[in-house]
Design an enzyme around this catalytic site. Structure first.
Site, mmCIF file in Angstrom:
data_model
loop_
_atom_site.group_PDB
_atom_site.id
_atom_site.type_symbol
_atom_site.label_atom_id
_atom_site.label_comp_id
_atom_site.label_asym_id
_atom_site.label_seq_id
_atom_site.Cartn_x
_atom_site.Cartn_y
_atom_site.Cartn_z
ATOM 1 N N HIS A 1 38.496 45.740 38.622
ATOM 2 C CA HIS A 1 39.533 44.540 39.118
ATOM 3 C C HIS A 1 39.261 44.610 40.617
ATOM 4 O O HIS A 1 40.478 44.437 41.315
ATOM 5 C CB HIS A 1 40.784 44.686 38.597
ATOM 6 C CG HIS A 1 41.032 44.600 37.218
ATOM 7 N ND1 HIS A 1 40.161 43.777 36.438
ATOM 8 C CD2 HIS A 1 41.804 45.267 36.104
ATOM 9 C CE1 HIS A 1 40.400 43.751 35.061
ATOM 10 N NE2 HIS A 1 41.527 44.609 35.066
ATOM 11 N N HIS B 1 45.881 38.601 34.873
ATOM 12 C CA HIS B 1 45.927 39.729 33.924
ATOM 13 C C HIS B 1 47.463 39.923 33.478
ATOM 14 O O HIS B 1 48.207 40.709 33.558
ATOM 15 C CB HIS B 1 45.699 40.990 34.685
ATOM 16 C CG HIS B 1 45.144 42.045 33.933
ATOM 17 N ND1 HIS B 1 45.973 42.504 32.963
ATOM 18 C CD2 HIS B 1 44.148 42.988 34.013
ATOM 19 C CE1 HIS B 1 45.323 43.703 32.523
ATOM 20 N NE2 HIS B 1 44.002 44.020 32.827
ATOM 21 N N GLU C 1 42.178 37.382 29.306
ATOM 22 C CA GLU C 1 41.839 36.998 30.680
ATOM 23 C C GLU C 1 40.550 36.178 30.518
ATOM 24 O O GLU C 1 39.388 36.960 30.564
ATOM 25 C CB GLU C 1 41.471 38.650 31.288
ATOM 26 C CG GLU C 1 42.415 39.396 31.247
ATOM 27 C CD GLU C 1 42.085 40.984 31.313
ATOM 28 O OE1 GLU C 1 41.354 41.094 32.407
ATOM 29 O OE2 GLU C 1 42.418 41.637 30.587
#
Ligand SMILES: *[C@@H]1O[C@H](CO)[C@@H](O)[C@H](O)[C@H]1NC(C)=O
Ligand SMILES: *[C@@H]1O[C@H](CO)[C@@H](O)[C@H](O)[C@H]1NC(C)=O
Ligand SMILES: *[C@@H]1O[C@H](CO)[C@@H](O)[C@H](O)[C@H]1NC(C)=O
Length: 356
Positions: A117, A190, A321
């Protein structure tokens, strides 16, 4: 009341004046609400994070359907990514490096030697600038990512808009423009959903349909092997709606995999997922223009203290996602995530909520 008013006005004025002068520098962290009827969404500019989504069930009872923390401070030291906008490149990059135009870029390695991420301080850990907020319509946030941030090449100008549409629809529009160098871009939202309410426990009995015939399998560090395989005949097959928990026990931990969405290549948004909670009657449809969707059943959520002190356990929520494929920078057979100066990255998600 009359006594408080002038003071309040003075404060509002002060905030407006001070707020303007510090834009881009020491932007304050705040919360911003979008509301239409009994549908409301709260967002903070810390990580462009969704704090709550409140909507009625089939009897009109309101519940907050996203997991999160009680206080903003708790979001600053968070490893769950609750509600966050993740980037510059969401999901994992194997061995925390990639090569582009003959240069190897070395990234922040924050997940067993890999990048997760966007690195240790990705877009979910920075303060975004509030560009525009209209409570019955939208919130627009921007962030200027600098050359070399977490190891990524070039300056990148990023904009995210949360937008209410019609009745009980929420859209997310993500845009990014490289200013001086080509760079990978893969933004993702998220948010952890539990349509029964954030404090209702488990999503195992929700039904889900994922309009995806293939997945990208991963190794034991959750890095894609590069293969693209059919879901048919496996516990990953959700082409027809089915309970999330029905075959989850056949998988170690649960679902945490990228689905290759069907009908990619069309210029229009395509339906990616439909989730339903029989008990509350709430249904969520998700539409997107992106080719992939990471389906995650909160396998790594172990007794996290959330809103109202509720303890979230494994499978307390799902994340859906939409994004490009994980580790695309190291797999030439995956759709490219490289965006050049002069080009604009665009990612749209639309959630449609109903209850009956
Ligand atoms: C931050 O989170 C870690 C676990 O993720 C915990 O060990 C640590 O105590 C936390 N720090 C603060 C200041 O809350
Ligand atoms: C990344 O690391 C490699 C080898 O350690 C080095 O050759 C390269 O110059 C580094 N890249 C950048 C952009 O610093
Ligand atoms: C890139 O960002 C740096 C610092 O944030 C700035 O000094 C520089 O002018 C920017 N370059 C371009 C081409 O935008």
């Amino acid at each position: 009341m009359a006594k408080v008013m002038p003071q309040t006005c003075y404060l509002v004025l002060l905030v407006l004046l001070v707020g303007k002068s510090v834009y881009g520098a020491d932007q304050e962290i705040g919360t911003y609400e979008l509301k239409r009827g009994d549908f409301s969404v709260r967002i903070t500019n810390f990580g462009a994070t969704v704090l709550s989504v409140i909507l009625p069930d089939k009897n009109g009872k309101l519940d907050d359907v996203v997991l999160g923390f009680e206080t903003l401070d708790e979001y600053k030291n968070d490893s769950t990514y609750f509600g966050a906008l993740v980037g510059r490149v969401a999901n994992r990059i194997g061995e925390a490096h990639f090569s582009l135009d003959g240069v190897q870029y070395n990234l922040s390695a924050n997940d067993h030697g890999n990048t997760l991420h966007g690195g240790a301080k990705g877009f979910s850990d920075v303060i975004w600038t509030v560009q525009s907020h209209k409570p019955d319509s939208h919130l627009t946030l921007t962030y200027n990512s600098y050359d070399g941030e977490q190891g990524f090449p070039g300056n990148l100008s990023v904009m995210v808009t949360y937008l209410l549409i019609g009745t009980n629809k929420l859209a997310l529009k993500m845009e990014a423009k490289p200013l001086n160098k080509a760079t990978p871009v893969n933004l993702a939202s998220h948010t952890y959903w539990n349509l029964g309410g954030q404090n209702s426990g488990s999503i195992m009995s929700h039904t889900i349909q994922l309009l995806a015939s293939k997945i990208t399998p991963v190794n034991d560090q959750l890095i894609p092997t590069g293969q693209i395989v059919p879901v048919q005949g496996t516990p990953y097959d959700f082409l027809q709606p089915r309970e999330i928990g029905s075959e989850i026990n056949q998988l170690p931990g649960g679902y945490d995999i990228n689905y290759v969405l069907d009908n990619t290549g069309s210029a229009h948004l395509k339906k990616a997922a439909v989730v339903k909670d029989g008990k509350s009657g709430r249904k969520m449809e998700l539409w997107t223009n992106k080719p992939g969707l990471q389906f995650y059943t909160s396998n790594m959520l172990h007794n996290v203290k959330g809103k109202g002190g509720f303890i979230y356990k494994e499978h307390a929520a799902i994340a859906l996602e939409t994004q490009g494929f994980p580790d695309s920078v190291n797999h030439p057979n995956f759709p490219s995530q490289i965006v050049n100066p002069g080009e604009t990255y665009e990612h749209v998600m639309v959630y449609r909520f109903t209850a009956n």
